[in-house]
Motif scaffolding. Structure first.
Motif, short mmCIF file in Angstrom:
data_model
loop_
_atom_site.label_atom_id
_atom_site.label_comp_id
_atom_site.label_asym_id
_atom_site.label_seq_id
_atom_site.Cartn_x
_atom_site.Cartn_y
_atom_site.Cartn_z
N ASP A 186 0.85 -1.18 0.00
CA ASP A 186 0.00 0.00 0.00
C ASP A 186 0.90 1.24 0.00
OD1 ASP A 186 0.88 0.52 2.60
OD2 ASP A 186 -0.93 -0.27 3.55
N ALA A 187 0.31 2.42 0.18
CA ALA A 187 1.08 3.65 0.03
C ALA A 187 1.89 4.03 1.27
CB ALA A 187 0.12 4.80 -0.32
N ARG A 188 1.75 3.29 2.35
CA ARG A 188 2.46 3.63 3.60
C ARG A 188 3.89 3.10 3.56
NH1 ARG A 188 -0.68 4.98 8.14
NH2 ARG A 188 -2.86 5.30 7.58
N PRO A 189 4.90 3.97 3.68
CA PRO A 189 6.29 3.52 3.64
C PRO A 189 6.61 2.56 4.78
CG PRO A 189 6.16 5.89 3.34
CD PRO A 189 4.81 5.44 3.78
N VAL A 190 7.28 1.47 4.44
CA VAL A 190 7.60 0.43 5.42
C VAL A 190 8.44 0.99 6.57
CG1 VAL A 190 8.85 -1.74 5.75
CG2 VAL A 190 7.45 -1.40 3.70
N LEU A 191 9.42 1.86 6.26
CA LEU A 191 10.32 2.38 7.29
C LEU A 191 9.80 3.65 7.96
CD1 LEU A 191 13.82 1.86 5.60
CD2 LEU A 191 12.55 0.34 7.13
N GLN A 192 8.63 4.10 7.57
CA GLN A 192 8.00 5.29 8.16
C GLN A 192 8.94 6.50 8.11
OE1 GLN A 192 6.89 3.60 12.06
NE2 GLN A 192 4.77 3.65 11.35
N VAL A 193 9.62 6.67 6.97
CA VAL A 193 10.56 7.78 6.82
C VAL A 193 10.28 8.51 5.51
CG1 VAL A 193 12.33 6.31 5.73
CG2 VAL A 193 13.01 8.43 6.85
N ALA A 194 10.46 9.82 5.55
CA ALA A 194 10.39 10.65 4.35
C ALA A 194 11.76 11.28 4.13
CB ALA A 194 9.33 11.74 4.50
N VAL A 195 12.24 11.21 2.89
CA VAL A 195 13.54 11.76 2.53
C VAL A 195 13.32 12.96 1.62
CG1 VAL A 195 15.77 11.33 1.43
CG2 VAL A 195 14.61 9.48 2.68
N VAL A 196 13.88 14.11 2.00
CA VAL A 196 13.81 15.32 1.19
C VAL A 196 15.20 15.57 0.62
CG1 VAL A 196 13.31 17.79 1.14
CG2 VAL A 196 12.00 16.29 2.65
N ALA A 197 15.31 15.61 -0.70
CA ALA A 197 16.64 15.72 -1.32
C ALA A 197 16.58 16.57 -2.57
CB ALA A 197 17.18 14.33 -1.65
N CYS A 198 17.77 16.96 -3.03
CA CYS A 198 17.90 17.72 -4.27
C CYS A 198 17.53 16.84 -5.47
CB CYS A 198 19.32 18.23 -4.42
SG CYS A 198 19.58 19.31 -5.85
N MET A 199 17.08 17.49 -6.53
CA MET A 199 16.71 16.77 -7.75
C MET A 199 17.93 16.42 -8.60
SD MET A 199 15.12 19.89 -10.00
CE MET A 199 16.14 21.19 -10.70
N ASP A 200 19.13 16.79 -8.17
CA ASP A 200 20.35 16.56 -8.94
C ASP A 200 20.42 15.12 -9.46
OD1 ASP A 200 23.31 15.87 -9.32
OD2 ASP A 200 23.42 18.03 -8.97
N ALA A 201 20.74 14.97 -10.74
CA ALA A 201 20.73 13.66 -11.38
C ALA A 201 21.82 12.73 -10.86
CB ALA A 201 20.89 13.84 -12.90
N ARG A 202 22.78 13.26 -10.13
CA ARG A 202 23.86 12.41 -9.61
C ARG A 202 23.48 11.68 -8.33
NH1 ARG A 202 28.19 17.18 -9.44
NH2 ARG A 202 26.24 18.23 -8.82
N LEU A 203 22.33 12.02 -7.74
CA LEU A 203 21.92 11.39 -6.49
C LEU A 203 20.97 10.23 -6.75
CD1 LEU A 203 22.98 14.20 -5.53
CD2 LEU A 203 21.23 14.11 -3.74
N ASP A 204 21.45 9.02 -6.57
CA ASP A 204 20.62 7.83 -6.64
C ASP A 204 20.28 7.46 -5.20
OD1 ASP A 204 19.44 5.37 -6.93
OD2 ASP A 204 20.94 4.57 -8.31
N LEU A 205 19.19 8.02 -4.70
CA LEU A 205 18.90 7.93 -3.27
C LEU A 205 18.68 6.51 -2.79
CD1 LEU A 205 16.60 11.03 -2.80
CD2 LEU A 205 18.97 10.76 -2.08
N HIS A 206 17.95 5.71 -3.54
CA HIS A 206 17.68 4.36 -3.09
C HIS A 206 18.98 3.56 -2.96
CE1 HIS A 206 13.45 5.14 -3.45
NE2 HIS A 206 13.16 3.91 -3.07
N ALA A 207 19.86 3.67 -3.93
CA ALA A 207 21.13 2.97 -3.85
C ALA A 207 22.00 3.53 -2.73
CB ALA A 207 21.87 3.06 -5.18
N ALA A 208 22.06 4.85 -2.61
CA ALA A 208 22.93 5.49 -1.62
C ALA A 208 22.49 5.22 -0.19
CB ALA A 208 22.97 7.00 -1.87
N LEU A 209 21.20 5.03 0.02
CA LEU A 209 20.68 4.83 1.37
C LEU A 209 20.28 3.39 1.65
CD1 LEU A 209 18.43 8.04 1.63
CD2 LEU A 209 20.79 7.72 2.42
#
Length: 202
Positions: A62-85
């Motif tokens: 469903d739409a509820r995040p499993v880890l109950q966390v929200a990540v706010v980040a820059c739109m910069d194309a160099r940031l692969d947030l899922h891989a980095a975190l």
């Protein structure tokens, strides 16, 4: 290796190996699989989606995040947030804009994320070499000169990335709309090393 902020408590971290990635849209193919020299970038994305959908299986989330966390980040194309975190599909809400700054619209998204979808922790991520460090609020005047209308929004340009992370943390912590402001942490992502550096809110 990456240092990963954890929802398990202050100071907790895990590590993961660096992952080399390419996007599925990096190879331009026709429906038959052959490379195609024409078409727009959007055409390439649509074709990549067709390949993705062909092997797609509904994860049953469903739409509820499993880890109950929200990540706010820059739109910069160099940031692969899922891989980095070290995140997987369904783990978090991701909110991105130019600079990763906390604007009214970010507060809107965080409010919905917390009040309707159960998130509690907030991770704020700026990065080194951000484009917002190279422009000023004069950009709004330049736009007005060009198009005849002054933007209603602020550029949110900055010179000190750490201070801007602190400002974003403060905006989150003082918002009357958010239910949970006790676990708000800010970081700067180094685009050359892949490491996060935590910013002291003081």
């Amino acid at each position: 290796m990456f240092f990963v902020p954890s929802h398990k408590g202050p100071g907790a971290c895990v590590t993961s190996n660096v992952v080399s990635m390419t996007t599925s849209a990096s190879v331009h193919t026709s429906p038959g699989g052959a490379a195609r020299p024409d078409g727009t970038v959007t055409d390439r994305l649509v074709e990549a989606n067709e390949q993705y959908a062909a092997a797609f299986t509904d994860p049953g989330m469903d739409a509820r995040p499993v880890l109950q966390v929200a990540v706010v980040a820059c739109m910069d194309a160099r940031l692969d947030l899922h891989a980095a975190l070290g995140l997987e599909l369904g783990d978090c809400h991701t909110i991105r804009n130019a600079g990763g700054v906390v604007t009214d619209d970010v507060i809107r998204s965080l409010t919905i994320s917390q009040r309707k979808l159960g998130t509690r922790s907030i991770v704020l991520i700026h990065h080194t070499g951000c484009g917002l460090e190279t422009i000023t609020e004069d950009f709004r005047e330049e736009l007005e000169q060009e198009v005849g209308q002054r933007p209603a929004w602020a550029v949110e340009a900055f010179r000190d990335v750490d201070q801007d992370v602190r400002q974003s943390m403060q905006r989150v912590r003082t918002s009357p709309f958010l239910l949970h402001a006790d676990d708000v942490r800010g970081f700067v992502f180094d685009v050359r090393t892949g490491l996060l550096r935590e910013v002291d809110p003081a």
